[in-house]
Design a protein around this motif. Structure first.
Motif, PDB file in Angstrom:
ATOM      1  N   PHE A  79      30.671  54.340  26.144  1.00  0.00           N
ATOM      2  CA  PHE A  79      30.938  54.334  27.585  1.00  0.00           C
ATOM      3  C   PHE A  79      31.692  55.668  27.873  1.00  0.00           C
ATOM      4  N   ASN A  80      31.206  56.512  29.137  1.00  0.00           N
ATOM      5  CA  ASN A  80      31.780  57.723  29.512  1.00  0.00           C
ATOM      6  C   ASN A  80      33.055  57.384  29.809  1.00  0.00           C
ATOM      7  N   ASN A  81      33.119  56.097  30.646  1.00  0.00           N
ATOM      8  CA  ASN A  81      34.340  56.067  31.187  1.00  0.00           C
ATOM      9  C   ASN A  81      34.746  54.415  30.694  1.00  0.00           C
ATOM     10  N   LYS A  82      35.878  54.551  29.770  1.00  0.00           N
ATOM     11  CA  LYS A  82      36.079  53.237  29.168  1.00  0.00           C
ATOM     12  C   LYS A  82      36.841  52.463  30.022  1.00  0.00           C
ATOM     13  N   ASN A  83      37.342  52.733  30.972  1.00  0.00           N
ATOM     14  CA  ASN A  83      38.017  51.992  31.828  1.00  0.00           C
ATOM     15  C   ASN A  83      37.010  50.802  32.440  1.00  0.00           C
ATOM     16  N   LEU A  84      35.544  51.289  32.817  1.00  0.00           N
ATOM     17  CA  LEU A  84      34.726  50.346  33.227  1.00  0.00           C
ATOM     18  C   LEU A  84      34.394  49.437  32.308  1.00  0.00           C
ATOM     19  N   LEU A  85      34.512  49.614  30.799  1.00  0.00           N
ATOM     20  CA  LEU A  85      34.130  48.563  29.771  1.00  0.00           C
ATOM     21  C   LEU A  85      35.370  47.602  29.810  1.00  0.00           C
ATOM     22  N   TYR A  86      36.580  48.121  29.832  1.00  0.00           N
ATOM     23  CA  TYR A  86      37.695  47.228  29.862  1.00  0.00           C
ATOM     24  C   TYR A  86      37.675  46.323  30.824  1.00  0.00           C
ATOM     25  N   GLN A  87      37.363  46.661  32.106  1.00  0.00           N
ATOM     26  CA  GLN A  87      37.408  46.071  33.288  1.00  0.00           C
ATOM     27  C   GLN A  87      36.306  44.823  33.479  1.00  0.00           C
ATOM     28  N   ALA A  88      35.232  45.058  32.475  1.00  0.00           N
ATOM     29  CA  ALA A  88      34.188  44.218  32.605  1.00  0.00           C
ATOM     30  C   ALA A  88      34.596  43.180  31.831  1.00  0.00           C
ATOM     31  N   PHE A  89      35.604  43.109  30.977  1.00  0.00           N
ATOM     32  CA  PHE A  89      35.914  42.062  29.943  1.00  0.00           C
ATOM     33  C   PHE A  89      37.471  41.552  30.477  1.00  0.00           C
ATOM     34  N   THR A  90      37.869  41.808  31.478  1.00  0.00           N
ATOM     35  CA  THR A  90      39.081  41.679  32.272  1.00  0.00           C
ATOM     36  C   THR A  90      39.094  40.362  33.042  1.00  0.00           C
ATOM     37  N   HIS A  91      39.622  39.311  32.646  1.00  0.00           N
ATOM     38  CA  HIS A  91      39.405  38.004  33.466  1.00  0.00           C
ATOM     39  C   HIS A  91      40.681  38.085  34.631  1.00  0.00           C
ATOM     40  N   SER A  92      40.466  37.525  35.513  1.00  0.00           N
ATOM     41  CA  SER A  92      41.628  37.255  36.775  1.00  0.00           C
ATOM     42  C   SER A  92      42.744  36.962  36.240  1.00  0.00           C
ATOM     43  N   SER A  93      42.859  35.810  35.155  1.00  0.00           N
ATOM     44  CA  SER A  93      44.067  35.262  34.722  1.00  0.00           C
ATOM     45  C   SER A  93      44.731  36.269  33.968  1.00  0.00           C
ATOM     46  N   TYR A  94      44.264  37.134  33.350  1.00  0.00           N
ATOM     47  CA  TYR A  94      45.032  38.476  32.506  1.00  0.00           C
ATOM     48  C   TYR A  94      45.490  39.364  33.830  1.00  0.00           C
ATOM     49  N   VAL A  95      44.809  39.749  34.711  1.00  0.00           N
ATOM     50  CA  VAL A  95      45.276  40.264  35.892  1.00  0.00           C
ATOM     51  C   VAL A  95      46.627  39.821  36.315  1.00  0.00           C
ATOM     52  N   ASN A  96      46.511  38.371  36.519  1.00  0.00           N
ATOM     53  CA  ASN A  96      47.692  37.714  37.311  1.00  0.00           C
ATOM     54  C   ASN A  96      48.886  37.609  36.256  1.00  0.00           C
ATOM     55  N   GLU A  97      48.623  37.800  34.955  1.00  0.00           N
ATOM     56  CA  GLU A  97      49.813  37.717  33.981  1.00  0.00           C
ATOM     57  C   GLU A  97      50.510  39.206  33.973  1.00  0.00           C
ATOM     58  N   HIS A  98      49.753  40.003  34.225  1.00  0.00           N
ATOM     59  CA  HIS A  98      50.284  41.293  34.099  1.00  0.00           C
ATOM     60  C   HIS A  98      50.153  42.424  35.456  1.00  0.00           C
ATOM     61  N   ARG A  99      50.769  41.856  36.511  1.00  0.00           N
ATOM     62  CA  ARG A  99      50.675  42.267  37.784  1.00  0.00           C
ATOM     63  C   ARG A  99      51.172  43.837  37.955  1.00  0.00           C
ATOM     64  N   ARG A 100      52.039  44.171  37.168  1.00  0.00           N
ATOM     65  CA  ARG A 100      52.789  45.335  37.381  1.00  0.00           C
ATOM     66  C   ARG A 100      52.011  46.498  36.686  1.00  0.00           C
TER      67      ARG A 100
END
Length: 253
Positions: free
Chosen positions: A34-55
């Motif tokens: 991936f040229n933009n690694k953030n897109l790769l990370y986002q593809a595997f980031t579930h909403s439950s993970y986001v909710n636990e790391h709001r900051r």
């Protein structure tokens, strides 16, 4: 007042080193960088993970899933359209639906071990989210969406040519397009006689061979088909024969 735009705002640096290393391994296994690694990370980031790391301003994969679903459907549609010129619109739609559906996407995701890389919240992890079919299907679509944004449709097609299309060619979805059974039913209904299949030619090296089959009705050739396996070639011959019989019926022969 500063207004934050929702989008691809997660940064690779905020992930633990172990997580970043695992995604490097995934890219190596998939032969996709991936040229933009953030897109790769986002593809595997579930909403439950986001909710636990709001900051930490992570973004879940739901929007990528939406995009990936459309890209996947387009890519599969184009492949089927070109691969099976004899298929009707209804047959193409039925076959595509069997490929771009949750059970199939789960198979693709499991073969790539995508479940190992999903970023989950603790609650989702404890309740078996990593093996949940809907979650795995969503991650596969999200990955396709991320790859499309990062490298375009051509790269997505190259990925699908390794992961999805060979299964279609080798008959994994033959239960949907079993033309041999359909042809047999047509012949039995009209009491036209006995069908017989023959492999009449084999071309190419062992690792990339093309078979040519023909189907005969009472020793009269009705159709010819080609494929990467004898089974696929016979299916294509049967489909061609069905077209022949339909045309004959329309002409009143």
């Amino acid at each position: 007042m500063t207004i934050r735009k929702k989008g691809n705002n997660q940064k690779s640096g905020v992930f633990p080193e172990k997580v970043r290393e695992s995604f490097e391994q995934l890219q190596s296994e998939l032969d996709v960088l991936f040229n933009n690694k953030n897109l790769l990370y986002q593809a595997f980031t579930h909403s439950s993970y986001v909710n636990e790391h709001r900051r930490k301003l992570f973004t879940d994969n739901e929007r990528l899933e939406f995009l990936g679903d459309a890209v996947l459907e387009l890519s599969v549609s184009k492949f089927l359209f070109e691969k099976y010129p004899q298929m009707s619109e209804g047959e193409l739609t039925k076959l595509r639906a069997s490929i771009v559906c949750e059970p199939s996407l789960v198979i693709f995701a499991n073969e790539l071990e995508f479940g190992r890389y999903v970023l989950l919240g603790k609650g989702e992890e404890l309740t078996g989210g990593r093996e949940r079919p809907a979650l795995l299907a969503d991650v596969f679509e999200s990955f396709v969406g991320a790859l499309y944004l990062d490298q375009g449709l051509e790269r997505v097609v190259a990925f699908l040519e390794k992961v999805v299309f060979p299964k279609v060619e080798l008959g994994a979805f033959s239960h949907v397009m079993d033309f041999k059974s359909q042809l047999q039913e047509m012949v039995q209904q009209s009491n036209n006689g006995i069908l017989h299949y023959e492999i009449v030619d084999e071309k190419g090296p062992a690792h990339n061979r093309t078979f040519v089959s023909r189907v005969l009705l009472n020793e009269q050739e009705l159709g010819v088909g080609r494929g990467k396996s004898k089974k696929e070639a016979e299916q294509q011959a049967a489909q061609s024969a069905m077209q022949t019989l339909k045309q004959q019926a329309q002409k009143g022969e």
